[in-house]
Design a protein around this motif. Sequence first.
Motif, short mmCIF file in Angstrom:
data_model
loop_
_atom_site.label_atom_id
_atom_site.label_comp_id
_atom_site.label_asym_id
_atom_site.label_seq_id
_atom_site.Cartn_x
_atom_site.Cartn_y
_atom_site.Cartn_z
N LYS A 97 -86.23 -19.44 -66.40
CA LYS A 97 -85.74 -20.44 -67.18
C LYS A 97 -84.29 -20.27 -67.37
CE LYS A 97 -89.49 -20.29 -70.63
NZ LYS A 97 -90.20 -19.96 -71.88
N LYS A 98 -83.73 -21.50 -66.68
CA LYS A 98 -82.25 -21.31 -66.50
C LYS A 98 -81.27 -21.91 -67.56
CE LYS A 98 -82.99 -21.72 -61.35
NZ LYS A 98 -82.74 -22.40 -60.08
N LYS A 99 -81.93 -22.49 -68.57
CA LYS A 99 -80.97 -23.06 -69.72
C LYS A 99 -81.37 -22.09 -70.89
CE LYS A 99 -81.44 -27.21 -70.60
NZ LYS A 99 -82.07 -28.85 -70.82
N LEU A 100 -80.14 -21.75 -71.42
CA LEU A 100 -80.08 -21.02 -72.76
C LEU A 100 -80.27 -22.09 -73.86
CD1 LEU A 100 -80.07 -18.07 -74.00
CD2 LEU A 100 -77.74 -18.42 -74.08
N ALA A 101 -81.52 -22.37 -74.36
CA ALA A 101 -81.68 -23.46 -75.55
C ALA A 101 -81.17 -22.84 -76.74
CB ALA A 101 -83.18 -23.56 -75.52
N GLU A 102 -81.01 -23.47 -77.70
CA GLU A 102 -80.40 -23.08 -78.87
C GLU A 102 -81.38 -22.34 -79.55
OE1 GLU A 102 -77.64 -23.96 -80.56
OE2 GLU A 102 -77.05 -25.98 -79.45
N GLY A 103 -80.96 -21.08 -79.95
CA GLY A 103 -81.78 -20.16 -80.57
C GLY A 103 -82.40 -19.34 -79.61
N ALA A 104 -82.27 -19.47 -78.35
CA ALA A 104 -83.21 -18.60 -77.42
C ALA A 104 -82.55 -17.22 -77.39
CB ALA A 104 -83.34 -19.28 -76.31
N GLU A 105 -81.17 -17.06 -77.61
CA GLU A 105 -80.55 -15.90 -77.44
C GLU A 105 -81.07 -14.62 -78.41
OE1 GLU A 105 -78.17 -18.60 -80.29
OE2 GLU A 105 -79.28 -18.86 -78.30
N SER A 106 -81.85 -15.23 -79.32
CA SER A 106 -82.29 -14.32 -80.47
C SER A 106 -83.32 -13.35 -79.57
CB SER A 106 -82.90 -14.79 -81.20
OG SER A 106 -84.23 -15.60 -80.95
N SER A 107 -83.75 -13.56 -78.58
CA SER A 107 -84.70 -12.92 -77.51
C SER A 107 -84.15 -11.86 -76.65
CB SER A 107 -85.88 -13.76 -76.76
OG SER A 107 -84.91 -14.60 -75.89
N PHE A 108 -82.68 -11.80 -76.37
CA PHE A 108 -82.12 -11.04 -75.60
C PHE A 108 -81.42 -10.12 -76.36
CE2 PHE A 108 -82.25 -15.01 -73.48
CZ PHE A 108 -82.08 -14.85 -72.23
N LYS A 109 -81.51 -8.93 -75.51
CA LYS A 109 -80.77 -7.66 -76.21
C LYS A 109 -79.40 -7.69 -76.36
CE LYS A 109 -84.60 -4.44 -75.22
NZ LYS A 109 -85.02 -3.04 -74.51
N LEU A 110 -78.72 -8.22 -75.17
CA LEU A 110 -77.37 -8.46 -75.09
C LEU A 110 -76.86 -9.84 -75.33
CD1 LEU A 110 -76.74 -6.04 -72.00
CD2 LEU A 110 -76.45 -5.45 -74.50
N VAL A 111 -76.08 -10.04 -76.49
CA VAL A 111 -75.54 -11.18 -76.81
C VAL A 111 -74.10 -11.27 -77.20
CG1 VAL A 111 -75.95 -13.38 -78.08
CG2 VAL A 111 -77.82 -12.22 -77.23
N HIS A 112 -73.25 -12.22 -76.61
CA HIS A 112 -71.88 -12.44 -76.84
C HIS A 112 -71.67 -13.90 -77.30
CE1 HIS A 112 -70.29 -8.30 -76.24
NE2 HIS A 112 -71.31 -8.44 -75.03
N LYS A 113 -70.90 -14.18 -78.55
CA LYS A 113 -70.60 -15.41 -79.00
C LYS A 113 -69.26 -15.51 -79.27
CE LYS A 113 -75.18 -16.35 -81.18
NZ LYS A 113 -75.65 -16.78 -82.51
N ILE A 114 -68.45 -16.63 -78.62
CA ILE A 114 -67.05 -16.74 -78.91
C ILE A 114 -66.81 -18.36 -79.00
CG2 ILE A 114 -66.62 -16.73 -76.22
CD1 ILE A 114 -64.02 -15.12 -77.13
#
Length: 454
Positions: A97-114
Amino acid sequence: MLKKLYNLFSSVKLAIVILISLAVTSIIGTIIEQQQDPDKYLREYGEVTYKIFKFLGFTDVYHSWWYILLLVLLGLNLIICSIERLPYIWKLAKYPKKKLAEGAESSFKLVHKITLSVPDKEAVVGKIKEALSKLGYKTEVVEDEKEKNIKYLFADKNVFARFGVYIVHAGIIIVLIGGLLTALFGYRGYMNLAQGGKSNLVTLFGNGHIIELPFEVECKKFTMEFYPSGMPKSYISDLVILKDGKAVKEQIIEVNTPLSYEGIYFYQASYGQGRVFFFHKENQNAKEKQLIVAFGQPFYVGKGKDGKKYFLSPVAAQGGIIFVDLLTKDGKRIAQAQMMPNNWYRIPQTDQFVAIAGADNKFYTGLQVSYDPGTWVVWTGSTILTIGLFIAFFISHKRILVRVKDVKDGKVNIVIAGRTNKGNESLEKDMEKVLGVLKSSYCNIQAPKEEKDV
C-alpha cells in the motif's frame, strides 16, 4: 486426511522434532565409529550388542534408511512451510500500500508529524524524495486525482531482506539434497595395491561390498621412510590412472595429498606387507594372465553358473601356503582355501583357474577411496545458506510513507510513518535525517515545530 498431513508438515513443531532427531543421530554417529570391520565391533561391544547396532543401523548411521527418511522429512517440512508463508510475504513486498491514508499512521510504530509554512507542497515532496534517495531508498510519488490538496510519497529499501529466511530455507534444502546424494550414491572404502599391481576394485568399509570402478589404479612405486626407532616416518605412492588400458593421469600422493579422478578421491591411508603373484586363466586351455595382488585386495575371477560375480582375496601366508577367501560382490565369504605355489586350482561355480607363482613380504600401499557426489551441492547450499543468514540477521527491510497535505494559511502538514521487519533504530535515524533536511531547508521561513513523535 491430506489436509491433516499438510498441516503436520507445515508445522514448526515438526521441524524442531526432526532437527532434534538429527542431532541425536549425529551424536550416535560420533560416539560409535562408523563403517568399521565387524571384528572390531565384536571386540569392543560383544556379539549381542553388535547385532543390535547392526539392526538399528548404528554402525553406518549416515547411510541408514531412517537417517535418509529424516532428511527427506526435513526437506518436505521446509518446502511446505515456505509454500505456506511465501505468498503473504510476496504480496507484502511486491504489492504494498503506497498511500498513507488519513489515520493510517496509527498502525505504524514510528511516526513524525510536522507543519511548515510553505506555499508549495511540490517543493516539500521534492526535498523529502531527494533526502530519501540519498539514503538508498527507492522512492515513488503517488498522486490521487480526487485529492488535489494531498501528495503521497512511498519509499522502500532492501525489500529483498523479506526473503532472507526463504534463502536460508533454499540453502538448507540444497544441503539436504547434497546429503541425500552422498547417502544414496556415495561410498567410502579401501584398496590395497602392491607395487607393480593394479586394480579397479574397492572394498567398502563396514559391509565389505565390492565396487568396480570404471578405471584401474596402478601403483607404480611405493616408498616408505622410517625413524631410527623403526616407526614409519612417511609413505608415498606413485599412482597411475588407467582408462581403457591407457594412462590418463599420474600423481604422487602422500598423507593429506590425495589423488582425484572423476570425483573419486584416493587418500594415502595405511600400508602393509605381503604380495602374491597369481596366474589367472578363463578356462583350462586359455592363456594365463599374471597378477600382482596385495594381501586383503580382491581380484575378479569370473561369473559363476548362478550368475554371481566371484572374487579371490589373499588374506594370509604361513610357510609356503597362501590362504585365500572366495567372495561374492556383496562381500560374503563363500569359502576359504589353502593354495600351494605352482598348482592350478579351479574356482567353484566357474570355469576359471588360478595358480600362485610365488609371494614376498614387500610393502603395499593402503588407499582410502572416497566418493561423495553431494560435495559440491553441499558447498553450494552452504554458500546460499550463509548469504541467507546474513540477510536475515543483518539487513532490514525499511519502508517509509509520507503524506503532504495543504492546510489553511499557506501551510502544509507532513506526516512521515515508517515500518521495518527488524530493529527500529536504523529506520528512526533515517527518518530523523529527513526531518533534519526539512528543518534546515525551511528554518528561514519559520522555525517548524514537530507536532507529535510516536
